[in-house]
Design a protein around this motif. Structure first.
Motif, PDB file in Angstrom:
ATOM      1  N   CYS A 122       0.841  -1.215   0.000  1.00  0.00           N
ATOM      2  CA  CYS A 122       0.000   0.000   0.000  1.00  0.00           C
ATOM      3  C   CYS A 122       0.870   1.258   0.000  1.00  0.00           C
ATOM      4  O   CYS A 122       0.392   2.333   0.367  1.00  0.00           O
ATOM      5  CB  CYS A 122      -0.931   0.076   1.208  1.00  0.00           C
ATOM      6  N   SER A 133      -0.404   4.196  -1.960  1.00  0.00           N
ATOM      7  CA  SER A 133      -1.819   4.002  -2.304  1.00  0.00           C
ATOM      8  C   SER A 133      -2.689   4.593  -1.208  1.00  0.00           C
ATOM      9  O   SER A 133      -2.252   4.727  -0.069  1.00  0.00           O
ATOM     10  CB  SER A 133      -2.152   2.511  -2.409  1.00  0.00           C
ATOM     11  N   ARG A 134      -3.916   4.876  -1.541  1.00  0.00           N
ATOM     12  CA  ARG A 134      -4.906   5.370  -0.578  1.00  0.00           C
ATOM     13  C   ARG A 134      -4.418   6.635   0.117  1.00  0.00           C
ATOM     14  O   ARG A 134      -4.694   6.846   1.295  1.00  0.00           O
ATOM     15  CB  ARG A 134      -5.217   4.297   0.474  1.00  0.00           C
ATOM     16  N   ARG A 151      -6.317  -4.787   2.970  1.00  0.00           N
ATOM     17  CA  ARG A 151      -6.150  -6.001   2.180  1.00  0.00           C
ATOM     18  C   ARG A 151      -7.353  -6.208   1.290  1.00  0.00           C
ATOM     19  O   ARG A 151      -8.487  -5.964   1.693  1.00  0.00           O
ATOM     20  CB  ARG A 151      -6.020  -7.205   3.132  1.00  0.00           C
TER      21      ARG A 151
HETATM   22  S1  SF4 Z   1      -5.046  -2.986  -0.254  1.00  0.00           S
HETATM   23 FE1  SF4 Z   1      -3.736  -4.427  -1.365  1.00  0.00          FE
HETATM   24  S2  SF4 Z   1      -4.083  -3.990  -3.505  1.00  0.00           S
HETATM   25 FE2  SF4 Z   1      -4.831  -2.219  -2.324  1.00  0.00          FE
HETATM   26  S3  SF4 Z   1      -3.111  -0.779  -2.246  1.00  0.00           S
HETATM   27 FE3  SF4 Z   1      -2.999  -2.049  -0.412  1.00  0.00          FE
HETATM   28  S4  SF4 Z   1      -1.634  -3.740  -0.990  1.00  0.00           S
HETATM   29 FE4  SF4 Z   1      -2.302  -2.774  -2.873  1.00  0.00          FE
END
Ligand code: SF4
Ligand code: SF4
Length: 334
Positions: free
Chosen positions: A162, A165-166, A206
Motif C-alpha cells: 500500500c 496508495s490510498r 487487504r
Molecule cells: S489494499 Fe492491497 S491492492 Fe490495495 S493498495 Fe494495499 S496492498 Fe495494494
C-alpha cells in the motif's frame, strides 16, 4: 496499410494487435520505449517448486515473440504520437520516430499506454535513494534475477504494501488492486531463492481475494500498520518504525532490506496524450472507459492499465476485449 493504430507496446497493446490479426486486420504499434513488452516483461516467474502461480510475467515475452512473427502487425519503437486529426471516415495520426515524422490514416485507435509507479522519492522519510537497502519491489526483482547473493544468505526483509496508495494528499486516493496478490508471490520468490530469509509484510488494508494467498505466506509475519519512518542504524542495518496495531505504541523492527511496493499511477505522459486525443480522464487521472474500452471519442478505444490499475492477466484480457470491439466496429462500417 494498417487500419488500426495502437498506442503502447505493453501486454495490452500487444494482445490487441494479435487479436486484430486474428480478424485479418492490420495494425501498427507505437511504443515510446526502445523495446516491446512494457513493465510486465521486467517481472520474474513466481512459480514455486515448479508450480505456476499465475503471475502472467511469461505472457509478456510470449506476446512479444508472437507480434514479431505476425505479418499483420508492425511495431515502431522509440516513437510517439504527435498529433491527430479527424477524417471523414477515420483518423489521421502523426507519429514522431527516430527517423522522422510519419503520418498514418487509420480507421481506429486503441490506446494502451500502460502505467507507472508512485515515486518513492515523494516519501523521503522511507529513505529511498539515500539509505542503503531501501529498494522498490521492481528493483528486488532485478536483484533476484541478476545477482541474488547481494541480498545475503539469511536476509531480513520488510515488504511495505500500500506504499503511496490510498493517499489523498499524494493524489492517489485509490487502492492499487494488484499488490495484495503480487507481494505474497514476490515474498515466495525470495524465500525460494534464499530459504534462510525472514520476511515481514506491512500492510494498511487487504483485498478480500488476498486471503487465498495468505496460506502460501505462512513463513511471513503480517503486520497491519503503515510504517512512519525508516532509519539507518550503524552502517547498514535498517530500522522500521510503526505503531503496533494492538498497543498503538511506536515500535521498531530491524532489517537488512526494506522493499517498497509502490502504488500504480497513470503514466507520466498520459495527461498530455489524453489532451492530444481529447480523451476524458476519471478518478486518479486514468482514462475513463465503458464496456470494451469505449471512450468519449468515436473510433478511439482504450485498454490495459492506462484505464486503471490491473494485473498483467487482466491487461491482456482488456487488450483482447478492446480489439474484439474494434474489429466488430470496423466490420459494421464496411
Ligand atoms: S489494499 Fe492491497 S491492492 Fe490495495 S493498495 Fe494495499 S496492498 Fe495494494
Ligand atoms: S504465469 Fe508466472 S508463475 Fe506461471 S509460468 Fe508464467 S511467469 Fe511463471
Amino acid at each position: 496499410m494498417p487500419e488500426v493504430l495502437i498506442i503502447g507496446g505493453g501486454v495490452a497493446g500487444l494482445e490487441a494487435a494479435l487479436t486484430l490479426a486474428e480478424h485479418e486486420i492490420e495494425s501498427v504499434i507505437i511504443e515510446k520505449e526502445l523495446r516491446l513488452g512494457g513493465k510486465a516483461s521486467l517481472y520474474n516467474c513466481k512459480a514455486v517448486d515448479g508450480v505456476c502461480q499465475a503471475c502472467g510475467a511469461c505472457l509478456a515475452g510470449q506476446r512479444v515473440r508472437a507480434v514479431e512473427e505476425q505479418e499483420l502487425v508492425k511495431a515502431l519503437v522509440a516513437a510517439r504520437v504527435a498529433g491527430m486529426r479527424n477524417l471523414q471516415d477515420g483518423l489521421e495520426v502523426d507519429v514522431e520516430t527516430p527517423n522522422g515524422r510519419l503520418t498514418f490514416q487509420v480507421r481506429g485507435i486503441i490506446v494502451a499506454a500502460g502505467i507507472d509507479t508512485f515515486s518513492p522519492a515523494l516519501r523521503a522519510e522511507f529513505g529511498y535513494s539515500h539509505l542503503p537497502g531501501v529498494v522498490t519491489a521492481l528493483e528486488i526483482e532485478g536483484i533476484i534475477r541478476e545477482s541474488p547473493e547481494i541480498l545475503g544468505e539469511s536476509p531480513r526483509l520488510a515488504f511495505i504494501q500500500c506504499f503511496g496508495s490510498r493517499e489523498v494528499g499524494a493524489g492517489v486516493p485509490y487502492c492499487s488492486r494488484v499488490c495484495c496478490l503480487y507481494v505474497p508471490k514476490l515474498a515466495g520468490l525470495v524465500k525460494g531463492e534464499l530459504p534462510g530469509s525472514r520476511v515481514d509484510i506491512y500492510f494498511m488494508d487487504r483485498q478480500r481475494y488476498e486471503a487465498l494467498y495468505r496460506p502460501k505466506t505462512s513463513f511471513c509475519t503480517h503486520i497491519r500498520a503503515m510504517p512512519s519512518k525508516v532509519h539507518l542504524m550503524g552502517s547498514k542495518e535498517l530500522e522500521v518504525i510503526y505503531d503496533d496495531p494492538e498497543t498503538r505504541k511506536p515500535t521498531a523492527r530491524r532489517y537488512d532490506w526494506v522493499v517498497l511496493c509502490p502504488a500504480l499511477v497513470p503514466g507520466k505522459d498520459l495527461p498530455s496524450l489524453a489532451s492530444l486525443l481529447e480523451l476524458g480522464t476519471g478518478r486518479g487521472g486514468f482514462l475513463q472507459v465503458g464496456a470494451g474500452g469505449t471512450t468519449n471519442r468515436d473510433r478511439v478505444l482504450a485498454a490495459g492499465a492506462c484505464t486503471g490499475p490491473m494485473s498483467i492477466i487482466e491487461s491482456i484480457a482488456s487488450g483482447r476485449a478492446a480489439a474484439g470491439k474494434m474489429a466488430s466496429e470496423l466490420r459494421r462500417q464496411r
